[in-house]
Design a protein around this motif. Structure first.
Motif, PDB file in Angstrom:
ATOM      1  N   ASP A 605       0.352  -0.082  21.337  1.00 45.41           N
ATOM      2  CA  ASP A 605       0.920   1.001  22.253  1.00 45.41           C
ATOM      3  C   ASP A 605       1.502   1.999  21.130  1.00 45.41           C
ATOM      4  O   ASP A 605       1.851   2.280  20.292  1.00 45.41           O
ATOM      5  CB  ASP A 605       2.418   0.062  22.626  1.00 45.41           C
ATOM      6  N   GLU A 606       2.628   3.354  22.319  1.00 45.80           N
ATOM      7  CA  GLU A 606       3.038   4.214  20.982  1.00 45.80           C
ATOM      8  C   GLU A 606       4.693   3.754  21.268  1.00 45.80           C
ATOM      9  O   GLU A 606       4.948   4.076  22.356  1.00 45.80           O
ATOM     10  CB  GLU A 606       2.441   5.505  22.062  1.00 45.80           C
ATOM     11  N   PHE A 607       4.564   4.209  19.831  1.00 41.55           N
ATOM     12  CA  PHE A 607       6.789   4.090  19.784  1.00 41.55           C
ATOM     13  C   PHE A 607       7.237   5.238  19.175  1.00 41.55           C
ATOM     14  O   PHE A 607       6.352   5.385  18.678  1.00 41.55           O
ATOM     15  CB  PHE A 607       7.357   2.872  19.746  1.00 41.55           C
ATOM     16  N   ALA A 608       8.326   5.076  19.885  1.00 42.61           N
ATOM     17  CA  ALA A 608       8.925   6.176  18.527  1.00 42.61           C
ATOM     18  C   ALA A 608      10.897   6.349  18.755  1.00 42.61           C
ATOM     19  O   ALA A 608      11.025   4.807  19.324  1.00 42.61           O
ATOM     20  CB  ALA A 608       9.429   7.346  19.616  1.00 42.61           C
ATOM     21  N   ALA A 609      11.297   6.027  17.372  1.00 40.76           N
ATOM     22  CA  ALA A 609      12.384   5.900  16.826  1.00 40.76           C
ATOM     23  C   ALA A 609      13.343   7.010  18.009  1.00 40.76           C
ATOM     24  O   ALA A 609      13.666   8.284  17.270  1.00 40.76           O
ATOM     25  CB  ALA A 609      12.571   5.502  15.517  1.00 40.76           C
ATOM     26  N   VAL A 619       4.397   7.653  17.786  1.00 39.62           N
ATOM     27  CA  VAL A 619       3.570   6.837  16.758  1.00 39.62           C
ATOM     28  C   VAL A 619       2.675   6.323  17.693  1.00 39.62           C
ATOM     29  O   VAL A 619       3.396   4.819  17.817  1.00 39.62           O
ATOM     30  CB  VAL A 619       3.987   7.345  15.288  1.00 39.62           C
ATOM     31  N   GLU A 620       1.545   5.442  16.961  1.00 40.34           N
ATOM     32  CA  GLU A 620       1.199   4.489  18.168  1.00 40.34           C
ATOM     33  C   GLU A 620       0.937   3.165  16.739  1.00 40.34           C
ATOM     34  O   GLU A 620       1.323   3.281  14.833  1.00 40.34           O
ATOM     35  CB  GLU A 620      -0.620   4.234  17.777  1.00 40.34           C
ATOM     36  N   ALA A 661       9.075  -1.147  10.622  1.00 44.34           N
ATOM     37  CA  ALA A 661       9.782  -0.083   9.967  1.00 44.34           C
ATOM     38  C   ALA A 661      10.328   0.830   9.562  1.00 44.34           C
ATOM     39  O   ALA A 661      11.124   2.070   9.393  1.00 44.34           O
ATOM     40  CB  ALA A 661      11.134  -2.081   9.387  1.00 44.34           C
ATOM     41  N   ARG A 662       8.996   0.469   8.052  1.00 48.54           N
ATOM     42  CA  ARG A 662       9.002   1.566   7.571  1.00 48.54           C
ATOM     43  C   ARG A 662       9.007   2.782   8.165  1.00 48.54           C
ATOM     44  O   ARG A 662       8.754   4.215   7.755  1.00 48.54           O
ATOM     45  CB  ARG A 662       7.811   1.677   6.281  1.00 48.54           C
ATOM     46  N   LEU A 663       7.565   3.006   9.134  1.00 49.73           N
ATOM     47  CA  LEU A 663       6.992   3.790   9.870  1.00 49.73           C
ATOM     48  C   LEU A 663       8.145   4.547  10.502  1.00 49.73           C
ATOM     49  O   LEU A 663       7.358   5.839  10.407  1.00 49.73           O
ATOM     50  CB  LEU A 663       6.191   3.396  10.366  1.00 49.73           C
ATOM     51  N   TYR A 664       8.451   3.695  11.713  1.00 49.65           N
ATOM     52  CA  TYR A 664       9.695   4.467  12.330  1.00 49.65           C
ATOM     53  C   TYR A 664      10.949   5.340  12.138  1.00 49.65           C
ATOM     54  O   TYR A 664      11.634   5.747  12.503  1.00 49.65           O
ATOM     55  CB  TYR A 664       9.834   3.507  13.365  1.00 49.65           C
ATOM     56  N   PHE A 665      11.496   4.175  10.869  1.00 45.76           N
ATOM     57  CA  PHE A 665      12.821   4.677  10.110  1.00 45.76           C
ATOM     58  C   PHE A 665      12.370   4.467   8.619  1.00 45.76           C
ATOM     59  O   PHE A 665      12.906   3.437   7.485  1.00 45.76           O
ATOM     60  CB  PHE A 665      14.531   3.310  10.346  1.00 45.76           C
TER      61      PHE A 665
END
Lengths: 906, 111
Positions: A605-609, A619-620, A661-665
């Motif tokens: 799914d796609e998420f955004a911070a 980003v997926e 966590a590293r990906l979004y933050f």
């Protein structure tokens, strides 16, 4: 026509040789008598008359010979002679024959076994009418995801195709299913398929008993017999003992009464290869189980579709037509949410050949099977090289025999043919032994596939095709290993051979024999290197941390589509089930999860911070929907924050894996931040749901042992669309207990108490599903290891045989040397020097070949470099060791030669 | 040896067939003698070679055989022409005549 008559006459004459010979003698004698009488009448003396008659006649023996060649089947006569001679040779030297037959048995047997599997999985055509006409229609997703499989279709799409397409007809659908099954006192599961009413018509098969399904059965409420079903031949024999009374029998499938109307023909396993459906029900059953909308829905892609090409239409033409129709059909049938998914937008229609059916197993196993065929072919070459060397040795000892034959008039071709027959007399029993070995080892190889259904559906019994291939293999072998000695044998000069006092001394053949040992060594080295690399791959795959606890964990799939609880009640049911299971004695933790790792299911799914403006673009990431205690059940440590709780207060919380966590933050701690789930809906703008991050879990793998741990977002279980949860109604219950048995029984007890009407699906043991996910690599590793060992063994035998032969040949020479003062050590060194030279060449050549081979199997390897020096060095050492050990025996024999004995022996 | 020519396999077959056509059923020796006579002894023929030729004709169904009594009151094998053999004669005669005519034209061209 004349030719035919001649043939017939020759065949008949072949069987009456004695009588025909007597008649010929009589006729010729009579001719001579008549001639003699005429000469007597002319006034010659009786002797002169006879002599003149004979002269006029020509050579009687010659004429008889010509006559016989014309009359019978000279080729067959010669063949019979050769066979008799070869048999005598074998009986005189049984040891040699046994070694040859065993060697060939191993080589050919390995080939047969691998080919049987290849044939069953990749090549076997469906036992239906005109399988070449069958095609599979699917949605090709490879434009978006290179490794994507085809997606199936649904009923609206199929109906649209049937109406609009001019290139295919008899379109039918197929969906594999597991049903709960009750028949009298028998209560179990049954594996089957639901099919379109016209499926059997389209396939063109005949029932073994009763009748097959027709379109009339695929109507609302079933056909004239109520809900009709067809059972498989296999189950007819095993469960119903082939009794014709099974037709008309009433059984209960998933709580619905069903009438068995017929039995499918023997050997028919449907159109999905390696599936073994035991019952076939019409598509209408889907409507009965899950409601009419679920049968006709356009929202789900679930039906494997097959069709027949119209006469004169090629697959490419059909594909072109389908591509043109595709967008319109999808627009008309799929709901917008699915229609505009990126995968579907970019997808194409695929028309694939279906004469061998279709199977997911195929895409996984095509390359490994090809690799195995190559390896097994290499083993066979080593066998042939071995035998060729042995044969060369024997042929050089028979030089005098060949010289005499040549002097008596045997042509070169005749000698070659005779040797070929001798080779064939060894190759055919070898092939027979090979087939037997393949039959015995078949089930074991199948077990290595790691796929229980494939094990039961694929028959490893050698069938006609495989047998033919085996015999062709044997003939090829005979040619290969017989060619070299046959050539050198027919090359012998008659004079030198007859005059030579030492029939064993041969010059020419030594060069050829010196080729075979390095050849074998090179091939063996390649096999060993490949096997070592594959073995290392499996070990690394299985020992590398997946991030999960693997012991004593089970995943139980639930099917709650038809139970009364819906929406929030369903969510609460799942939660309570997990809690109740946890209470049971022996159970450590229990939880609910939408996916089971390593089963090949991916949910992204796609998420955004939200808090991070730089990463506002969605980003997926991988996704899973869980309840409390998921991480503790699977042994995944929570590195920061806390686990989710089983209450509605947590319905907007989520947990990220470290990678997520590293990906979004990337620069801050993700705890406490908000993550936005972006849901695309075309036509309207995107909606989103915000979650607060309450915990960060350790990295784990998601889908395959080969991947690096991807970013995973864990969402809580809540109510979702269509009266189901946000993860659907087929969630997994994850249970970690003190033993698998405890976990199983805890699950079943709770299931019976809390959801008694749902079907019982046997839970999967987590460690097994991990192992099965690398079944392909395991198969490769074990088999390649076995073949490598076989290759080593054969090479060792080859070296031993060569050296033994050389020592025997040079007995006199060695005797002279020792008599002249050579020490035992010098003799030993002399013998070993030859082996060392050949080994060196072989290892060098093999090194290059192995390097090349290692690079071509790069795609199978995991965390092993194809050029890994350790692997090469150790493999080389192994070969050198085998070579030296094999050489020790003959060298030892050479050392113990008594000079006086040697000089006296010729 | 001079003046005698070797006999080709196909022509020997035709000669045997023609002999049987004109002479009726004959044994092997009779056929051989007759061929020698008709060719005026210009053929370099070992009499024994008639037998493989007769076998060939038999295999192709152009002659049939029967055991009978020879002039010497002993058993001998008699060969007679079959219906297929008659047809074969016609075919081969026509073919030979064509070849001979063509060759004649070539050989008759003035220098």
């Amino acid at each position: 026509m004349d030719w035919l008559r001649t043939c017939w006459s020759r065949c008949v004459a072949f069987f009456g040789v004695r009588r025909l010979d007597e008649e010929l003698d009589e006729e010729l004698l009579e001719h001579l008598d008549l001639a003699t009488d005429e000469n007597l009448r002319r006034g010659m003396s009786p002797q002169d008359a006879r002599r003149a008659a004979l002269l006029k006649f020509g050579g009687v023996a010659q004429i008889k010979e010509d006559y016989r060649l014309q009359r019978g089947l000279p080729l067959v006569d010669e063949l019979v002679q050769d066979v008799r001679f070869a048999t005598r040779q074998i009986v005189r030297a049984p040891g040699f024959a046994i070694i040859a037959i065993l060697t060939l048995g191993l080589g050919i047997g390995a080939n047969t076994a691998v080919f049987t599997l290849t044939h069953a999985l990749l090549l076997q055509t469906l036992p239906v009418r005109d399988p070449g006409e069958l095609v599979r229609l699917a949605i090709d997703l490879s434009a978006v995801d290179k490794n994507g499989h085809d997606a199936p279709l649904n009923l609206p799409i199929i109906e649209a195709i049937e109406k609009q397409s001019h290139s295919v007809h008899d379109v039918f659908a197929w969906c594999v299913y597991d049903f709960p099954f009750r028949d009298g006192g028998l209560n179990s599961g049954i594996h089957g398929a639901i099919v379109s009413g016209n499926a059997f018509d389209s396939l063109g098969i005949q029932p073994a008993a009763g009748r097959l399904l027709t379109p009339a059965d695929d109507q609302k409420g079933g056909g004239s017999d109520g809900l009709a079903a067809v059972v498989s031949y296999r189950i007819w024999v095993s469960r119903y003992h082939g009794d014709a009374s099974v037709v008309g029998r009433h059984v209960i499938v998933t709580d619905h009464p069903v009438t068995i109307v017929g039995v499918a023909p023997e050997g028919f396993e449907g159109v999905i290869a390696a599936e073994h459906p035991d019952i076939y029900l019409p598509l209408e059953f889907q409507g009965i189980l899950y409601g009419e909308p679920s049968k006709h829905t356009g929202a789900r892609l679930w039906l494997d579709t097959f069709a027949r090409l119209n006469p004169g239409v090629s697959r490419r033409q059909a594909a072109a037509e389908m591509s043109a129709l595709f967008p319109k059909i999808l627009d008309a049938t799929l709901p917008p949410a699915i229609r505009h998914m990126p995968q579907i937008e970019k997808a194409r229609f695929a028309v694939r050949p279906a004469r061998t059916g279709w199977s997911k197993l195929r895409s996984t196993y095509t390359e490994p099977l090809l690799l195995l065929q190559l390896m097994v072919g290499a083993v066979l070459l080593i066998c042939c090289a071995n035998l060729s060397g042995l044969f060369l040795a024997r042929a050089s000892a028979r030089r005098q025999e060949f010289a005499i034959r040549g002097a008596l008039g045997a042509g070169r071709l005749r000698l070659i043919r005779q040797l070929f027959v001798e080779c064939l007399m060894l190759a055919l029993p070898g092939a027979l032994l090979g087939v037997g070995l393949a039959w015995v080892s078949g089930p074991w190889i199948l077990h290595m596939l790691g796929n229980v259904e494939a094990e039961e559906a694929i028959s490893m019994r050698p069938n006609l095709t495989v047998l033919c291939v085996t015999i062709a293999c044997a003939v090829l072998c005979a040619l290969l290993f017989g060619m070299a000695p046959a050539w050198t044998a027919s090359n012998t000069s008659v004079e030198t051979a007859l005059r030579s006092s030492n029939p064993r001394a041969s010059v020419g053949s030594a060069g050829l024999r010196n080729f075979f040992v390095p050849f074998q060594v090179a091939l063996s080295l390649t096999l060993v290197v490949v096997a070592a690399l594959l073995g290392t791959t499996v070990t690394r795959l299985l020992t590398k941390q997946s991030g999960y606890r693997t012991e004593n964990v089970i995943f139980a799939l639930t099917d709650f589509l038809r139970i009364p609880q819906k929406d929030k009640a369903l969510v609460s049911l799942y939660r309570r089930m997990a809690e109740q299971i946890e209470q049971r004695p022996g159970v450590e933790q229990a939880s609910v999860s939408a996916i089971s790792p390593f089963l090949g299911w991916r949910w992204s799914d796609e998420f955004a911070a939200v808090d991070n403006p730089k990463h506002a673009v969605p980003v997926e990431a991988m996704e899973n929907i869980i309840t409390a205690h998921y991480f503790s059940a699977l042994g995944v440590p929570i590195l920061a924050g806390r686990d989710l709780e089983n209450s509605d207060s947590d319905r907007n919380s989520c947990i990220l894996s470290q990678a997520a966590a590293r990906l979004y933050f990337p620069h801050t701690s993700a705890l406490g931040k908000t993550l936005r789930n972006v849901i695309h809906r075309p036509g309207t703008h995107d909606t989103f749901h915000d979650y607060q991050i309450v915990g960060i879990a350790a990295d784990t793998k998601y889908d395959s042992l080969r991947e690096t741990p991807p970013p995973i977002v864990y969402l809580p279980l809540t109510a979702g669309e269509n009266e189901q949860t946000n993860g659907g109604s087929n969630l997994f219950i994850v249970i970690h207990a003190r033993s698998v048995a405890i976990a199983n029984s805890a699950y079943l007890k709770t299931l019976h108490e809390m959801a008694p009407s749902s079907p019982e699906i046997p839970p999967v043991v987590f460690s097994e599903s991990i192992r099965d996910s690398v079944a392909r690599e395991r198969l490769l590793s074990v088999l390649s290891g076995f073949f490598a060992l076989l290759g080593l063994l054969l090479s060792g035998i080859g070296i031993y045989a060569l050296l033994a032969w050389n020592v025997t040949r040079r007995t006199t020479e060695i005797g002279v040397r020792m008599a002249l003062g050579a020490t035992r050590l010098k003799v030993f060194a002399l013998v070993m020097r030859q082996v060392a030279g050949l080994l060196a060449i072989g290892v060098l050549a093999g090194g290059f070949a192995a390097f090349f081979a290692a690079h071509s199997i790069r795609s199978f390897l995991f965390e092993v470099q194809p050029g890994n020096p350790w692997v090469f060095v150790l493999s080389g050492l192994a070969l050198v060791l085998v070579g030296l050990v094999a050489a020790t025996l003959p060298a030892g024999r050479a050392v113990s030669i008594d000079p006086m004995q040697a000089l006296r022996t010729e | 040896m001079d003046g005698k020519s070797d006999v080709l396999q196909g022509t020997l077959d035709l000669m045997v067939l023609k002999t049987l056509e004109s002479m009726g059923p004959l044994h092997g020796y009779g056929i051989a003698r007759r061929i020698e006579q008709v060719s005026n002894d210009t053929l370099n023929l070992n009499q024994g070679t008639i037998y493989p030729a007769l076998l060939r004709l038999q295999q192709r169904g152009w002659v049939t055989t029967e055991w009978g009594i020879s002039e010497n009151n002993r058993r001998a094998k008699y060969y007679s022409l079959s219906r297929l053999g008659k047809k074969q004669i016609e075919k081969e005669t026509e073919s030979w005549q064509r070849i001979a005519a063509t060759m004649a034209r070539f050989l008759a061209t003035p220098r």
